[in-house]
Design a protein around this motif. Structure first.
Motif, PDB file in Angstrom:
ATOM      1  N   THR A  72      -5.302   2.009   0.224  1.00 51.47           N
ATOM      2  CA  THR A  72      -4.780   0.719  -0.505  1.00 51.47           C
ATOM      3  C   THR A  72      -3.267   0.921  -0.735  1.00 51.47           C
ATOM      4  O   THR A  72      -2.475   2.043  -0.456  1.00 51.47           O
ATOM      5  CB  THR A  72      -5.513   0.807  -1.768  1.00 51.47           C
ATOM      6  OG1 THR A  72      -5.094   1.986  -2.337  1.00 51.47           O
ATOM      7  CG2 THR A  72      -6.932   0.676  -1.838  1.00 51.47           C
ATOM      8  N   VAL A  73      -2.538  -0.140  -1.388  1.00 53.30           N
ATOM      9  CA  VAL A  73      -1.076  -0.087  -1.501  1.00 53.30           C
ATOM     10  C   VAL A  73      -0.983   1.047  -2.508  1.00 53.30           C
ATOM     11  O   VAL A  73       0.120   1.634  -2.496  1.00 53.30           O
ATOM     12  CB  VAL A  73      -0.593  -1.502  -1.880  1.00 53.30           C
ATOM     13  CG1 VAL A  73      -1.282  -2.114  -2.906  1.00 53.30           C
ATOM     14  CG2 VAL A  73       0.938  -1.741  -1.955  1.00 53.30           C
ATOM     15  N   PRO A  97       0.499  -2.691   5.138  1.00 54.23           N
ATOM     16  CA  PRO A  97      -0.931  -2.869   4.868  1.00 54.23           C
ATOM     17  C   PRO A  97      -1.727  -3.315   5.771  1.00 54.23           C
ATOM     18  O   PRO A  97      -3.102  -2.954   5.662  1.00 54.23           O
ATOM     19  CB  PRO A  97      -0.696  -4.280   3.800  1.00 54.23           C
ATOM     20  CG  PRO A  97       0.538  -4.872   3.989  1.00 54.23           C
ATOM     21  CD  PRO A  97       1.424  -3.589   4.907  1.00 54.23           C
ATOM     22  N   GLU A  98      -1.485  -3.835   6.992  1.00 52.35           N
ATOM     23  CA  GLU A  98      -2.436  -4.164   8.262  1.00 52.35           C
ATOM     24  C   GLU A  98      -2.914  -2.850   8.845  1.00 52.35           C
ATOM     25  O   GLU A  98      -4.107  -2.824   8.809  1.00 52.35           O
ATOM     26  CB  GLU A  98      -1.507  -4.808   9.245  1.00 52.35           C
ATOM     27  CG  GLU A  98      -0.852  -6.071   8.755  1.00 52.35           C
ATOM     28  CD  GLU A  98      -2.038  -7.105   8.316  1.00 52.35           C
ATOM     29  OE1 GLU A  98      -3.067  -7.132   9.088  1.00 52.35           O
ATOM     30  OE2 GLU A  98      -1.794  -7.857   7.049  1.00 52.35           O
ATOM     31  N   LYS A 151      -2.493  -0.044   7.180  1.00 50.26           N
ATOM     32  CA  LYS A 151      -3.056   1.007   6.303  1.00 50.26           C
ATOM     33  C   LYS A 151      -2.246   2.266   6.512  1.00 50.26           C
ATOM     34  O   LYS A 151      -2.966   3.446   6.246  1.00 50.26           O
ATOM     35  CB  LYS A 151      -4.448   1.098   6.090  1.00 50.26           C
ATOM     36  CG  LYS A 151      -5.128  -0.108   5.786  1.00 50.26           C
ATOM     37  CD  LYS A 151      -6.628   0.062   5.424  1.00 50.26           C
ATOM     38  CE  LYS A 151      -7.489  -1.072   5.150  1.00 50.26           C
ATOM     39  NZ  LYS A 151      -7.117  -1.872   4.219  1.00 50.26           N
ATOM     40  N   ARG A 206       2.804  -5.283  -7.093  1.00 47.53           N
ATOM     41  CA  ARG A 206       2.600  -6.902  -7.142  1.00 47.53           C
ATOM     42  C   ARG A 206       3.473  -7.757  -6.308  1.00 47.53           C
ATOM     43  O   ARG A 206       3.058  -8.717  -5.530  1.00 47.53           O
ATOM     44  CB  ARG A 206       2.610  -7.415  -8.655  1.00 47.53           C
ATOM     45  CG  ARG A 206       2.149  -8.818  -8.676  1.00 47.53           C
ATOM     46  CD  ARG A 206       0.954  -9.095  -8.160  1.00 47.53           C
ATOM     47  NE  ARG A 206      -0.486  -8.506  -8.728  1.00 47.53           N
ATOM     48  CZ  ARG A 206      -1.435  -8.087  -8.130  1.00 47.53           C
ATOM     49  NH1 ARG A 206      -1.331  -7.942  -6.680  1.00 47.53           N
ATOM     50  NH2 ARG A 206      -2.529  -7.396  -8.516  1.00 47.53           N
ATOM     51  N   ARG A 210       5.258  -6.740  -3.886  1.00 51.99           N
ATOM     52  CA  ARG A 210       5.097  -6.229  -2.462  1.00 51.99           C
ATOM     53  C   ARG A 210       3.660  -6.841  -1.879  1.00 51.99           C
ATOM     54  O   ARG A 210       3.722  -7.105  -0.632  1.00 51.99           O
ATOM     55  CB  ARG A 210       5.028  -4.619  -2.345  1.00 51.99           C
ATOM     56  CG  ARG A 210       4.554  -4.145  -0.972  1.00 51.99           C
ATOM     57  CD  ARG A 210       5.809  -4.291   0.023  1.00 51.99           C
ATOM     58  NE  ARG A 210       5.771  -3.548   1.225  1.00 51.99           N
ATOM     59  CZ  ARG A 210       5.146  -4.192   2.339  1.00 51.99           C
ATOM     60  NH1 ARG A 210       4.785  -5.527   2.056  1.00 51.99           N
ATOM     61  NH2 ARG A 210       5.007  -3.587   3.492  1.00 51.99           N
ATOM     62  N   ALA A 211       2.563  -6.736  -2.659  1.00 51.73           N
ATOM     63  CA  ALA A 211       1.122  -7.051  -2.241  1.00 51.73           C
ATOM     64  C   ALA A 211       0.684  -8.155  -3.285  1.00 51.73           C
ATOM     65  O   ALA A 211       0.024  -7.736  -4.277  1.00 51.73           O
ATOM     66  CB  ALA A 211       0.458  -6.017  -2.238  1.00 51.73           C
ATOM     67  N   ALA A 214      -3.233  -7.921  -3.509  1.00 50.67           N
ATOM     68  CA  ALA A 214      -3.946  -6.606  -3.672  1.00 50.67           C
ATOM     69  C   ALA A 214      -4.096  -6.326  -5.041  1.00 50.67           C
ATOM     70  O   ALA A 214      -3.736  -6.873  -6.050  1.00 50.67           O
ATOM     71  CB  ALA A 214      -3.086  -5.792  -3.069  1.00 50.67           C
TER      72      ALA A 214
END
Ligand code: SF4
Length: 540
Positions: free
Chosen positions: A70-71, A118-119, A121, A148, A150-151, A154
């Motif tokens: 996860t991020v 994130p793709e 990971k 938040r 950045r993603a 998520a």
């Protein structure tokens, strides 16, 4: 060197190389090479000699290659410090205490987020540290805002706290960052008992935090360590408190200690765990919140898809599924294990569809229909509050204990086939896993494809000599535990020529244990072939 007025800041932001040794030992090697160079002469700048006491990595894109699910995971530890002093804290005598604790700073967080993909990971390597109290990090909310940004969609999870800083204003600011998910320690709903156990101060704030999280629609796991100084009735009250406060899950960590944390054992044998187990089984049918018992195989040693609880307000909850049901098939497809059932449920969910289950309840087969999962706008606290994306991994709200790693047994069979010359094969397992492991072997034996040479295999459990205490989780073994156990077997006349060990006691991709020692040392010291069997770590 760092300018004199910024020296303290630079030192705070330095990282001890040793804390990277598990994930990326090449950093240690670079450090040692630089140290050799340093000893050979003097480094000069235009102003004169400089003291070299660290280095920084260039080309961070190259180093952004470590798996981060996860991020939040890409940030590593948010705070290595804690202001509480719980009687049971795992940090006393921890294996990672050899390196200075750190607090993640804003600039490092920004760099880590920048290089997180994130793709794929993947992210930068992170130092291993004991997790402390995240709200001691004064930059925490700012870092979370950067996450938040950045993603944007998520889930911000990995927020584990004792809760004593979660006053109304902090919870309100946390709610602005939703979707967020918190793991918060209760330990006792009685402020006086909690204060005695945790010694962190502000216990009223910590206890009030649960209702504030509920008011702001932030789901959370409430955590209890039923330490033996807490009366059993109080443990029961605390579980009921979390159930009434609509926790997502109630985590009960069965009390553990090591010979380092408690040189004198605070309790002996299994008696305390047995009493807790009996109380848990008695009250469980009255609760609407699933209990996550850790280690999860203590109360239930089961390979089948046994439902260990159902998250409130989930499709499984509304369909009437309950603790103790065993899932036999999903959409007509037979499922043998929890992994099979979870795989089928995730597949159905990804297709945006419900699922038809055949279950076994009190000896009778029944059909249960799970509705398709919810839309983002639906407010079904705590399963999926408004604005939270339904996650396929939530399995329609069905809670399973850790799956038995049947795929590890299959991998083990493959490794054994690759070594037809081995005449005596020692397979390492754990106190809690041993019975399940034998069951799984029995199941596989019924399949002609496996053809395992059972008479050559000896299943054995290495005691936790390094940690001692009442530790039973295999992931907490270190290489020396296996070496000493194999030496002991040798003294008793058993000399294996192939040893299979679950890989989950090592970290990262270099096969190092929590003390930084390679699993290959076992092979070197014992003089026989050692193979790691790919095994996922258990949830802690
Ligand atoms: S709150 Fe957690 S980290 Fe802090 S002392 Fe207690 S157990 Fe240890």
């Amino acid at each position: 060197p760092a300018p004199a007025n910024l020296r303290a800041k630079f030192l705070r932001e330095f990282q001890h190389m040793g804390s990277y040794q598990y994930l990326e030992p090449r950093l240690l090697m670079i450090g040692r090479l630089l140290e050799c160079l340093r000893r050979m002469g003097v480094f000069l700048s235009a102003q004169g000699p400089v003291t070299v006491d660290g280095f920084r990595l260039k080309n961070l894109s190259y180093w952004a290659r470590y798996h981060c699910e996860t991020v939040m995971g890409s940030l590593g530890c948010l705070s290595g410090y804690c202001n509480a002093r719980c009687e049971f804290c795992f940090r006393y005598g921890s294996m990672f205490q050899r390196f200075p604790h750190r607090i993640l700073c804003r600039s490092e967080a920004r760099t880590r987020l920048k290089y997180y993909d994130p793709e794929a990971k993947k992210g930068l390597p992170y130092p291993v540290d004991d997790t402390g109290e995240i709200f001691l990090n004064r930059a925490l909310l700012e870092i979370l805002r950067a996450v938040r940004a950045r993603a944007p969609e998520a889930l911000i999870d990995d927020l584990t706290t004792h809760g004593n800083f979660l006053d109304a204003e902090t919870v309100r600011r946390l709610a602005e960052l939703k979707p967020v998910f918190v793991v918060i320690s209760l330990n006792s709903a009685d402020p006086a008992l909690r204060a005695r156990l945790m010694r962190g101060g502000r216990d009223e704030v910590g206890i009030r935090a649960f209702s504030l999280l509920r008011e702001h629609g932030i789901p959370y796991i409430g955590s209890i360590v039923p330490w033996p100084t807490i009366p059993l009735e109080d443990v029961e009250n605390s579980i009921r408190f979390l159930d009434a406060a609509e926790a997502y899950l109630i985590r009960i960590c069965l009390p553990s200690f090591t010979r380092h944390s408690h040189p004198t054992a605070p309790f002996k044998g299994w008696e305390h765990w047995e009493k807790l187990g009996a109380m848990i089984e008695r009250i469980r049918p009255e609760l609407s919140t699933p209990l996550l018992i850790q280690p999860s195989w203590y109360l239930r040693r089961e390979i089948r898809a046994h439902v260990d609880g159902v998250i409130r307000n989930s499709p499984a909850f509304h369909a009437g599924l309950r603790f103790g049901d065993v899932i036999l098939s999903v959409q007509g497809k037979a499922v043998l294990t929890r992994q099979d059932a979870a795989g089928e449920l995730v597949r159905r969910r990804r297709q945006g569809r419900g699922a038809r289950l055949m279950i076994l309840r009190e000896g009778k087969r029944r059909r249960v229909d799970l509705a398709e999962d919810l839309r983002a706008a639906d407010d079904c606290y705590p399963y999926k509050p408004a604005g939270y994306q339904p996650d396929p991994r939530m399995l329609f709200g069905i809670h399973f204990i850790d799956p038995f790693p049947l795929d590890s047994v299959v991998a083990m069979a493959r490794i054994i086939r690759e070594h037809p010359e081995a005449r005596r094969i020692a397979v390492m397992t754990t106190v809690l896993g041993e019975g399940l492991f034998r069951k799984a072997l029995g199941l596989l034996m019924q399949s002609p494809g496996f053809n395992l040479p059972l008479r050559k295999i000896r299943v054995t459990v290495a005691p936790h000599r390094h940690l001692g205490g009442n530790i039973v989780v295999g992931d907490l073994h270190v290489a020396s535990d296996y070496i000493e156990h194999l030496e002991e077997l040798r003294r008793l006349g058993y000399r294996p020529d192939l040893v299979l060990i679950p890989s989950s006691f090592t970290m990262g991709e270099w096969g190092l244990d929590a003390l930084g020692r390679s699993y290959l040392d076992i092979e070197r010291e014992i003089g026989c072939r050692v193979e790691l069997v790919p095994t996922r770590p258990v949830k802690m």
